[in-house]
Design a protein around this motif. Sequence first.
Motif, PDB file in Angstrom:
ATOM      1  N   GLU A 194      -3.962   2.569   3.745  1.00  0.00           N
ATOM      2  CA  GLU A 194      -2.681   2.759   3.068  1.00  0.00           C
ATOM      3  C   GLU A 194      -1.887   1.471   3.244  1.00  0.00           C
ATOM      4  O   GLU A 194      -1.957   0.824   4.280  1.00  0.00           O
ATOM      5  CB  GLU A 194      -1.889   3.922   3.672  1.00  0.00           C
ATOM      6  N   TYR A 195      -1.127   1.109   2.236  1.00  0.00           N
ATOM      7  CA  TYR A 195      -0.466  -0.186   2.250  1.00  0.00           C
ATOM      8  C   TYR A 195       0.971  -0.075   1.775  1.00  0.00           C
ATOM      9  O   TYR A 195       1.513   0.990   1.558  1.00  0.00           O
ATOM     10  CB  TYR A 195      -1.231  -1.166   1.343  1.00  0.00           C
TER      11      TYR A 195
ATOM     12  N   THR B 126       7.768   2.453  -3.242  1.00  0.00           N
ATOM     13  CA  THR B 126       6.435   1.857  -3.143  1.00  0.00           C
ATOM     14  C   THR B 126       5.732   1.734  -4.485  1.00  0.00           C
ATOM     15  O   THR B 126       6.006   2.499  -5.416  1.00  0.00           O
ATOM     16  CB  THR B 126       5.556   2.712  -2.203  1.00  0.00           C
TER      17      THR B 126
ATOM     18  N   GLU C  20       2.385   1.102  -3.570  1.00  0.00           N
ATOM     19  CA  GLU C  20       1.240   1.296  -2.688  1.00  0.00           C
ATOM     20  C   GLU C  20       0.685  -0.028  -2.181  1.00  0.00           C
ATOM     21  O   GLU C  20       1.307  -0.632  -1.328  1.00  0.00           O
ATOM     22  CB  GLU C  20       0.142   2.157  -3.324  1.00  0.00           C
TER      23      GLU C  20
ATOM     24  N   ASP D 169      -3.952   7.075  -2.665  1.00  0.00           N
ATOM     25  CA  ASP D 169      -3.483   7.833  -1.504  1.00  0.00           C
ATOM     26  C   ASP D 169      -4.107   9.221  -1.433  1.00  0.00           C
ATOM     27  O   ASP D 169      -3.961   9.917  -0.427  1.00  0.00           O
ATOM     28  CB  ASP D 169      -1.963   7.956  -1.518  1.00  0.00           C
TER      29      ASP D 169
ATOM     30  N   GLY E 268       2.348   1.576   5.197  1.00  0.00           N
ATOM     31  CA  GLY E 268       1.234   2.508   5.084  1.00  0.00           C
ATOM     32  C   GLY E 268       1.331   3.606   6.121  1.00  0.00           C
ATOM     33  O   GLY E 268       2.414   4.079   6.471  1.00  0.00           O
TER      34      GLY E 268
END
Length: 623
Positions: free
Chosen positions: A430-431, A451, A453, A473, A526
Amino acid sequence: MHHPIPSWRAQGAACAIWLLAATLAGCASWLPDGASQGRATNFQYQIPTQPEVATGRSEKPGWVTQSFAVAAANPLATDAGYQVLKAGGSAVDAAIAVQMVLTLVEPQSSGIGGGAFLLFGNDAVVQAYDGRETAPVAVGEDLFLQPDGGPMSFEQAVVGGRSVGTPGVVRMLELAHREHGQLPWAQLIEPAIALAEQGFAVSPRLHQMLAGETALRQDPEARRYFYDAKGQPWPVGHVLKNPALAEVLRRIAREGAQVMHEGELAEAMVQKVRSHPANPGLLSLADLAGYQPQKREPLCHDHVTAQQIAYVICGFPPPSSGALAIGQILGILQHTPAAGLPLVDGLPSADWLYAYGEAARLAFADRAQYVADPDFVVPPGGSWHSLLDGAYLRQRAGLVGTTSMGSALPGVPPGPAAPQAFAPMAEQPEYGTSHISVVDGQGNAVAMTTTIEAQFGARQMVHGFLLNNELTDFSFAPRDAEGRPVANRVEPGKRPRSSMAPTLVYARNSDGSRGALLASLGSPGGALIIHYTAKTLYGVLDWGLTPQQAIDLPNFGSLNGPTLLEAGMFPAPLVEQLKTRGSEVREVDMTSGLQAITQGVAHGRKLWFGGADPRREGIVMGD
């Protein structure tokens, strides 16, 4: 290095606000000369002097203001929110202005092509606005499976149209503005329009991320915008203009959020997603037209320190896992010998870090098992609060022994059994994301995490902004080997699970009711958002630190695997102590982007104390 626990900790729950006065003796110059009480009749945005060039970690002083404050990840975005507040705008107004500018100056992290969770609160109410992206109606649970039935790699899935969800942030902000805005919607877009037309200086962080990026160059529009004729990223300080985004923002200012969901722009997004040559997606005009933000019930839980000071921590409910995991970690810690352990030489002790890591493993096991979009799954025990039940957390804390469990299994919260048995979701990358905290002069606050992502999202640019890759996600593998479904699998119209954790903190009154609003905070990062936010909460509430001191603490955590420590920030003897207790320790980069604003009193005046992460470019501004 870091300050020890100050002697000015509040001595009882009746204090209701943190007494930060003693810290002001050494920083009286922070105090503002006066606060602007007037409200301008017309908001006239002025482009500020561009921020100075900076690289790497940049220590932040901490800030103190009297009337209002805004904290964001880029100085230009913070300044836009500040000018809105100075003109009499609300916390929601400021958040809108900040988000629009972030779309331009921090495109790697958030923007109008993505989604967000926004918490609004004051002393009377807390409200949660869900602008999370949704899966296209044409997807199936096999979206991220390869022909052989195995899950794709993240790299295979992310670039292109496959990973793009229906964006929701603008429509959500429009809803929040309708209910809590003060200034006209169109005025709030003016700062971003002006900067897009006249240009902004490329920041060190944006330049660094562009230099390390390869997939973004494959998109023709993005390549033309972010790179020169030789394919090199624009240097730090280069004035970058975005007329295409300026035109989109002008239309949003005139026509509202529908610009993102119907007509020419919607058609352009769908065309971009569906026509990707290697990895097309399934976004449709019907998906965009049908998207609606949701108002959800905030997830609030008590937190009682070792000094028996009671607070109420309010966060975002599922589809976010952030508030649940933070509540579980802090709740489990309360029932371990680590409760009340002080900082040692300005750092968490090995004993405290060990207990925190074990609590994190237990919380992340439950997260993987249970948490998903509440419109698609039934919470364990019939309520998400079952995961925060005091007896359940005490029982989970009993699993914390003298040797690390390495990897925890999910628990069984109290209440009726769920109608369907789910398989735990495997850990995935996750970012991304950015966080905004605001308090206005009328006593309202916003905590908003936003976000697209991964960095630069799906690496697809449309009319000057980037599309999200939020569908990654979801669990790539929809079922386990026995055929049991994963709660967070891909389904049509579903919102993917998130770790975003926008947080508001309140006092707990002696009669048990929720008291005064005390803080707004959150972070990007994340799945590690959970740990960054929990660290800051514990630092302020339990260790008595200012928000800046708490943010400055080294980062740490576990995703139900190794213990993660921020590289270069912990002494070798402490690391060895953790290893002797069976913890696998990895020292890694943990680049949080925390923003926090907390309430305090000095010399009989209520003040706002702000902090911004030295690991990124954010600042706090206010009067």
